[in-house]
Design a protein around this motif. Structure first.
Motif, mmCIF file in Angstrom:
data_model
loop_
_atom_site.group_PDB
_atom_site.id
_atom_site.type_symbol
_atom_site.label_atom_id
_atom_site.label_comp_id
_atom_site.label_asym_id
_atom_site.label_seq_id
_atom_site.Cartn_x
_atom_site.Cartn_y
_atom_site.Cartn_z
ATOM 1 N N ARG A 271 -6.832 -0.530 1.061
ATOM 2 C CA ARG A 271 -6.701 -0.842 2.493
ATOM 3 C C ARG A 271 -8.024 -1.398 3.025
ATOM 4 O O ARG A 271 -8.042 -2.388 3.765
ATOM 5 N N HIS B 217 2.591 -0.366 4.416
ATOM 6 C CA HIS B 217 2.410 1.041 4.050
ATOM 7 C C HIS B 217 3.752 1.785 4.094
ATOM 8 O O HIS B 217 4.108 2.359 5.118
ATOM 9 N N LYS C 113 -5.511 4.022 -2.596
ATOM 10 C CA LYS C 113 -4.834 3.342 -1.498
ATOM 11 C C LYS C 113 -5.735 3.201 -0.271
ATOM 12 O O LYS C 113 -5.650 2.204 0.457
ATOM 13 N N ASN D 36 0.847 -1.185 0.000
ATOM 14 C CA ASN D 36 0.000 0.000 0.000
ATOM 15 C C ASN D 36 0.884 1.236 0.000
ATOM 16 O O ASN D 36 1.843 1.321 -0.757
ATOM 17 N N ASP E 271 -8.774 -5.123 4.557
ATOM 18 C CA ASP E 271 -9.426 -5.334 5.852
ATOM 19 C C ASP E 271 -10.591 -6.314 5.715
ATOM 20 O O ASP E 271 -10.790 -7.199 6.555
ATOM 21 N N SER F 234 -0.893 -5.142 9.616
ATOM 22 C CA SER F 234 -0.659 -3.808 9.065
ATOM 23 C C SER F 234 0.702 -3.320 9.538
ATOM 24 O O SER F 234 1.029 -3.435 10.722
ATOM 25 N N SER G 222 3.472 -0.030 8.966
ATOM 26 C CA SER G 222 3.809 1.275 8.401
ATOM 27 C C SER G 222 5.307 1.493 8.507
ATOM 28 O O SER G 222 5.901 1.283 9.571
ATOM 29 N N SER H 238 -1.203 -5.615 5.069
ATOM 30 C CA SER H 238 -1.075 -4.341 4.361
ATOM 31 C C SER H 238 0.232 -3.691 4.800
ATOM 32 O O SER H 238 0.445 -3.452 5.995
ATOM 33 N N GLY I 73 -2.316 5.624 1.998
ATOM 34 C CA GLY I 73 -3.472 4.835 2.392
ATOM 35 C C GLY I 73 -4.058 5.272 3.718
ATOM 36 O O GLY I 73 -5.122 4.789 4.125
ATOM 37 N N PHE I 74 -3.383 6.211 4.398
ATOM 38 C CA PHE I 74 -3.869 6.758 5.659
ATOM 39 C C PHE I 74 -4.127 8.263 5.589
ATOM 40 O O PHE I 74 -4.947 8.790 6.337
#
Length: 233
Positions: free
Chosen positions: A156, A176, A152, A134, A160, A225, A227, A174, A138-139
């Motif tokens: 995501r 990121h 993105k 991602n 989920d 997830s 990051s 995912s 994506g956030f």
């Protein structure tokens, strides 16, 4: 007798993050190298001890279906897929056309979902793992990034949902990354009107190692997830 290699399909496996994931996995995995160029895929396959090509345009629904149908996965199924292929989109909402939206969403969301759908029986058979590469986008969404960030955010949400549906059968991760030193990053910084500055981006190996970590987590654990951000930005 040694245990059979685990198998993984890496889309976007001829460049950038995907190419580095292939390099890191090649010593111990059977790698299916995804890409649109037959020559580029063949060159990567030739560098791996146990690999094959997965050549198709992921935006072509019929081509994807026929290529998946031709895969020889064996009784054990497919252990993993890494969705690394994708496109960047940059521009204001005012300047982003319907065609731009369709192009980015088709590659970054629809193609990911459709390929995974076709591979799910094999992934379930193996108790496999799906890794979606991602983005930090994506956030968070900023100016001139609506189409890319929307794709993105969407993928995501898709991951989920897939995770909830397949829990106990298929692990879904995912990943990121922030800025990564790739051709896509060069394209993005050019669109931002700046000279390319690699110092604000991570090396592709840093992100690829995180993806391998998610793939090779013990069977009783799932990296859901992750990051990863450059330390300099």
């Amino acid at each position: 007798m040694s245990a059979p290699r685990r198998s993984v399909l890496v889309t976007g496996g001829t460049r950038g993050i995907g190419r580095e994931v292939v390099r890191l996995l090649a010593p111990s995995w059977r790698v299916l190298v995804g890409g649109r160029s037959e020559a580029a895929v063949a060159a990567v396959v030739a560098e791996c001890p146990d690999a094959a090509g997965f050549v198709c345009d992921l935006a072509d629904e019929d081509a994807v279906a026929s290529t998946v149908a031709e895969l020889e996965l064996g009784a054990s199924g497919l252990d993993a897929v890494v969705h690394s292929a994708g496109v960047v989109g940059h521009g204001s909402v005012e300047d982003t056309t319907r065609s731009d939206w369709r192009h980015v969403l088709e590659l970054n969301v629809v193609a990911v979902s459709d390929l995974t759908r076709l591979l799910l029986p094999a992934l379930r058979s193996a108790g496999g793992t799906v890794v979606v590469v991602n983005s930090g986008s994506g956030f968070n969404a900023g100016a001139n990034g609506a189409v890319y960030a929307a794709s993105k955010f969407a993928v995501r949400a898709w991951a989920d949902s897939l995770r909830a549906e397949e829990r106990g059968w298929v692990r879904v991760s995912s990943v990121h990354p922030g800025r990564v030193d790739t051709d896509m990053q060069r394209e993005l910084q050019a669109a931002e009107g700046r000279e390319y500055d690699p110092s604000i981006a991570m090396e592709v190996t840093s992100v690829a190692r995180a993806i391998v970590f998610a793939l090779e987590a013990p069977a009783d654990a799932a990296v859901e997830s992750l990051s990863i951000r450059p330390t300099s930005a």
